[in-house]
Design a protein around this motif. Structure first.
Motif, PDB file in Angstrom:
ATOM      1  N   THR A 124      20.184  60.865  62.941  1.00  0.00           N
ATOM      2  CA  THR A 124      20.015  59.632  62.157  1.00  0.00           C
ATOM      3  C   THR A 124      18.551  59.196  62.236  1.00  0.00           C
ATOM      4  O   THR A 124      18.217  58.197  62.862  1.00  0.00           O
ATOM      5  CB  THR A 124      20.922  58.509  62.691  1.00  0.00           C
ATOM      6  OG1 THR A 124      20.631  58.290  64.088  1.00  0.00           O
ATOM      7  CG2 THR A 124      22.389  58.860  62.538  1.00  0.00           C
ATOM      8  N   ARG A 155      29.375  55.292  63.609  1.00  0.00           N
ATOM      9  CA  ARG A 155      29.008  56.642  63.176  1.00  0.00           C
ATOM     10  C   ARG A 155      30.129  57.638  63.444  1.00  0.00           C
ATOM     11  O   ARG A 155      30.374  58.548  62.653  1.00  0.00           O
ATOM     12  CB  ARG A 155      27.739  57.087  63.896  1.00  0.00           C
ATOM     13  CG  ARG A 155      27.209  58.427  63.406  1.00  0.00           C
ATOM     14  CD  ARG A 155      26.093  58.950  64.292  1.00  0.00           C
ATOM     15  NE  ARG A 155      25.500  60.165  63.737  1.00  0.00           N
ATOM     16  CZ  ARG A 155      26.054  61.369  63.788  1.00  0.00           C
ATOM     17  NH1 ARG A 155      27.233  61.520  64.367  1.00  0.00           N
ATOM     18  NH2 ARG A 155      25.440  62.407  63.263  1.00  0.00           N
ATOM     19  N   LEU A 158      32.688  57.351  60.514  1.00  0.00           N
ATOM     20  CA  LEU A 158      32.285  57.523  59.112  1.00  0.00           C
ATOM     21  C   LEU A 158      32.131  59.002  58.748  1.00  0.00           C
ATOM     22  O   LEU A 158      31.648  59.800  59.571  1.00  0.00           O
ATOM     23  CB  LEU A 158      30.960  56.791  58.863  1.00  0.00           C
ATOM     24  CG  LEU A 158      30.997  55.288  59.132  1.00  0.00           C
ATOM     25  CD1 LEU A 158      29.625  54.671  58.897  1.00  0.00           C
ATOM     26  CD2 LEU A 158      32.043  54.580  58.272  1.00  0.00           C
ATOM     27  N   PRO A 159      32.531  59.380  57.519  1.00  0.00           N
ATOM     28  CA  PRO A 159      33.147  58.531  56.496  1.00  0.00           C
ATOM     29  C   PRO A 159      34.618  58.263  56.809  1.00  0.00           C
ATOM     30  O   PRO A 159      35.321  59.109  57.379  1.00  0.00           O
ATOM     31  CB  PRO A 159      32.992  59.348  55.224  1.00  0.00           C
ATOM     32  CG  PRO A 159      32.974  60.765  55.701  1.00  0.00           C
ATOM     33  CD  PRO A 159      32.281  60.741  57.039  1.00  0.00           C
ATOM     34  N   VAL A 191      23.501  49.913  57.116  1.00  0.00           N
ATOM     35  CA  VAL A 191      23.110  50.501  55.837  1.00  0.00           C
ATOM     36  C   VAL A 191      22.182  51.696  56.069  1.00  0.00           C
ATOM     37  O   VAL A 191      22.314  52.738  55.416  1.00  0.00           O
ATOM     38  CB  VAL A 191      22.432  49.454  54.937  1.00  0.00           C
ATOM     39  CG1 VAL A 191      21.874  50.098  53.674  1.00  0.00           C
ATOM     40  CG2 VAL A 191      23.429  48.355  54.561  1.00  0.00           C
ATOM     41  N   THR A 194      24.212  54.583  57.103  1.00  0.00           N
ATOM     42  CA  THR A 194      24.886  55.167  55.944  1.00  0.00           C
ATOM     43  C   THR A 194      23.931  56.025  55.136  1.00  0.00           C
ATOM     44  O   THR A 194      24.290  57.111  54.659  1.00  0.00           O
ATOM     45  CB  THR A 194      25.475  54.054  55.070  1.00  0.00           C
ATOM     46  OG1 THR A 194      26.324  53.226  55.868  1.00  0.00           O
ATOM     47  CG2 THR A 194      26.279  54.625  53.912  1.00  0.00           C
ATOM     48  N   ARG A 195      22.698  55.569  54.971  1.00  0.00           N
ATOM     49  CA  ARG A 195      21.702  56.366  54.249  1.00  0.00           C
ATOM     50  C   ARG A 195      21.460  57.698  54.963  1.00  0.00           C
ATOM     51  O   ARG A 195      21.319  58.737  54.311  1.00  0.00           O
ATOM     52  CB  ARG A 195      20.391  55.589  54.136  1.00  0.00           C
ATOM     53  CG  ARG A 195      20.383  54.478  53.107  1.00  0.00           C
ATOM     54  CD  ARG A 195      18.998  53.869  53.009  1.00  0.00           C
ATOM     55  NE  ARG A 195      18.006  54.888  52.684  1.00  0.00           N
ATOM     56  CZ  ARG A 195      16.695  54.754  52.920  1.00  0.00           C
ATOM     57  NH1 ARG A 195      16.231  53.658  53.491  1.00  0.00           N
ATOM     58  NH2 ARG A 195      15.859  55.717  52.585  1.00  0.00           N
ATOM     59  N   LEU A 213      27.638  51.663  50.901  1.00  0.00           N
ATOM     60  CA  LEU A 213      28.635  51.545  51.965  1.00  0.00           C
ATOM     61  C   LEU A 213      30.000  52.025  51.489  1.00  0.00           C
ATOM     62  O   LEU A 213      30.771  52.632  52.254  1.00  0.00           O
ATOM     63  CB  LEU A 213      28.724  50.094  52.439  1.00  0.00           C
ATOM     64  CG  LEU A 213      27.493  49.545  53.174  1.00  0.00           C
ATOM     65  CD1 LEU A 213      27.665  48.058  53.453  1.00  0.00           C
ATOM     66  CD2 LEU A 213      27.257  50.304  54.473  1.00  0.00           C
ATOM     67  N   GLN A 215      30.655  54.419  49.619  1.00  0.00           N
ATOM     68  CA  GLN A 215      30.743  55.881  49.634  1.00  0.00           C
ATOM     69  C   GLN A 215      31.236  56.429  50.967  1.00  0.00           C
ATOM     70  O   GLN A 215      31.731  57.561  51.027  1.00  0.00           O
ATOM     71  CB  GLN A 215      29.381  56.486  49.294  1.00  0.00           C
ATOM     72  CG  GLN A 215      28.935  56.260  47.865  1.00  0.00           C
ATOM     73  CD  GLN A 215      27.639  56.997  47.581  1.00  0.00           C
ATOM     74  OE1 GLN A 215      27.530  58.207  47.771  1.00  0.00           O
ATOM     75  NE2 GLN A 215      26.633  56.271  47.115  1.00  0.00           N
ATOM     76  N   VAL A 216      31.093  55.646  52.037  1.00  0.00           N
ATOM     77  CA  VAL A 216      31.607  56.090  53.331  1.00  0.00           C
ATOM     78  C   VAL A 216      32.858  55.299  53.720  1.00  0.00           C
ATOM     79  O   VAL A 216      33.284  55.321  54.877  1.00  0.00           O
ATOM     80  CB  VAL A 216      30.531  55.979  54.436  1.00  0.00           C
ATOM     81  CG1 VAL A 216      29.408  56.965  54.177  1.00  0.00           C
ATOM     82  CG2 VAL A 216      30.004  54.556  54.563  1.00  0.00           C
TER      83      VAL A 216
END
Length: 438
Positions: A124, A155, A158-159, A191, A194-195, A213, A215-216
């Motif tokens: 990340t 983390r 996700l997702p 955020v 997520t990126r 957000l 999308q996950v």
């Protein structure tokens, strides 16, 4: 230990050591130190080294920058260890600024927390880079670990296999449903996380942030964020289309949620022009004036749901006109809507300023700006030039603005002012004007 440690001839040695310690160097890392010594000082230090517990007669090296003294030999000769070095230096009357220890402590904390973040949040880079940019101290170490742990828990999930509200995720990760609220702080870091997971570009609007957000599997404010519309028609057959058309036929306002617009986006009818306004009072007045034109209200700012609706209208080919309050804040929002959504700006040019001034009640300009309940507007008012402040606080509730946007009302119970307000002595600066087009 020699009794001549405080002799002024050897003071340069202690000063050089104090300087090194003050820079944050750990005592055990200082192998040698260079000081400019006079012959007496040089002879004294040579004597200490020659008559200590482990005597050495090796000559000290002297160069253009001074004499180099081996610190380990010096400490042994004086009966000390590296651990004693700070106290030894201070015993000669020199104070070591706390910055030395502070820097060592800060470096240790920084190394510790950065390693902790990299291990808890692998792969990340955006997130860990941002975390490294934050200051760290002993007082904030526990809080920072809590933040990293919360992000690491997110983390690991996700997702998500199905949508989960942001507050539920925050509660699961921290026990606090508001921990990841999208108002900055941990929410902004979520955020970034997520990126990293999606290898996505930075979102440039609140709507894009929430779409990222989603999308996950994280849903944020999709039910609490609404945009108020009136007379807006749809041409599709989905649930949001049906709700809009039913409200249109019943001539009643309708709150569109972010969920409506993202999960069941309507297909807007293209044979209409959408008027976007800033204040909900205009839709209320439109009801009383039996206005039939489609209107949407941004409620003074552009939230995610506003961006989604305006984007939907633009992409559907529905022309947009926008009107906001006649102040710096309103003009700023108008520029965004004009440039991003190709809206035509109406009712906000210099001529309207003048017309609206004449329709303001004379006592309006005596109202101190501090009575305005909006902190943002108070700041915008304060930033406006003194000669333009009257113009900077004309709102859409002004009767001339209402008539322009909604048409005149034959039964308006609020009388117009009998005397026009006095306009400012000079014209407002050009940066506070906005043309009547995109």
């Amino acid at each position: 230990m020699p009794s001549d440690l405080n002799d002024p001839d050897v003071r340069p040695l202690w000063q050089a050591l104090a300087d090194r310690l003050a820079r944050g160097e750990a005592p055990a890392t200082i192998k040698t130190v260079t000081a400019v010594l006079n012959p007496t000082g040089h002879a004294m230090i040579t004597g200490w080294l020659a008559h200590g517990p482990s005597p050495s007669r090796r000559p000290l090296k002297t160069g253009p920058n001074g004499t180099t003294v081996p610190v380990s030999r010096l400490l042994t000769a004086l009966g000390h260890t590296y651990q004693d070095l700070p106290d030894l230096v201070e015993s000669t009357g020199l104070a070591i600024p706390p910055t030395g220890q502070d820097r060592r402590t800060a470096h240790h904390l920084r190394t510790t927390i950065d390693t902790y973040a990299e291990q808890a949040l692998p792969d990340t880079p955006l997130l860990t880079t941002r975390l490294r940019s934050y200051g760290i101290s002993a007082a904030t170490l526990t809080e920072r670990r809590h933040l990293i742990d919360a992000l690491a828990r997110a983390r690991s999930l996700l997702p998500l296999p199905r949508p989960v509200h942001l507050a539920r995720l925050a509660h699961h990760c921290t026990g606090d449903p508001h921990y990841f609220d999208l108002t900055g702080g941990p929410g902004a870091l979520l955020v970034l996380l997520t990126r990293d997971l999606l290898h996505a570009a930075p979102p440039d609007t609140p709507a894009a942030e929430r779409a990222l957000l989603a999308q996950v599997g994280i849903t944020a404010e999709r039910l609490s964020q609404t945009v108020l519309v009136l007379n807006l028609r749809a041409a599709g057959s989905g649930p949001t289309d049906r709700a809009l058309n039913l409200a249109h036929d019943d001539r009643r306002p309708h709150h569109l949620t972010l969920y409506d617009l993202t999960s069941h986006p309507p297909r807007l009818a293209t044979d209409q022009v959408l008027l976007a306004v800033e204040n909900p009072s205009l839709i209320d007045e439109a009801l009383e004036r039996h206005v039939k034109k489609p209107i949407a209200c941004t409620s003074g700012s552009l939230t995610a749901v506003d961006h989604v609706l305006l984007n939907l209208a633009r992409d559907s080919g529905v022309p947009i006109t926008y009107a906001g309050d006649l102040d710096t804040w309103g003009h700023d929002v108008a520029r965004i809507v004009s440039s991003r959504y190709t809206a035509t700006i109406t009712g906000m040019d210099h001529v309207i300023h003048r017309t609206a001034l004449d329709a303001e009640p004379p006592w309006a300009f005596a109202t101190p700006p501090s009575t305005d309940t909006s902190a943002g507007r108070r700041q915008a008012h304060a930033n406006a030039p003194a000669e333009n402040r009257a113009l900077a606080r004309i709102y859409q509730e002004n009767p001339a603005i209402l008539d322009l946007l909604l048409g005149q009302s034959a039964d308006d119970p609020l009388p117009r002012p009998r005397q026009p307000a006095v306009a400012p002595a000079s014209d407002p600066p050009q940066e506070h004007e906005l043309s009547n087009g995109p």
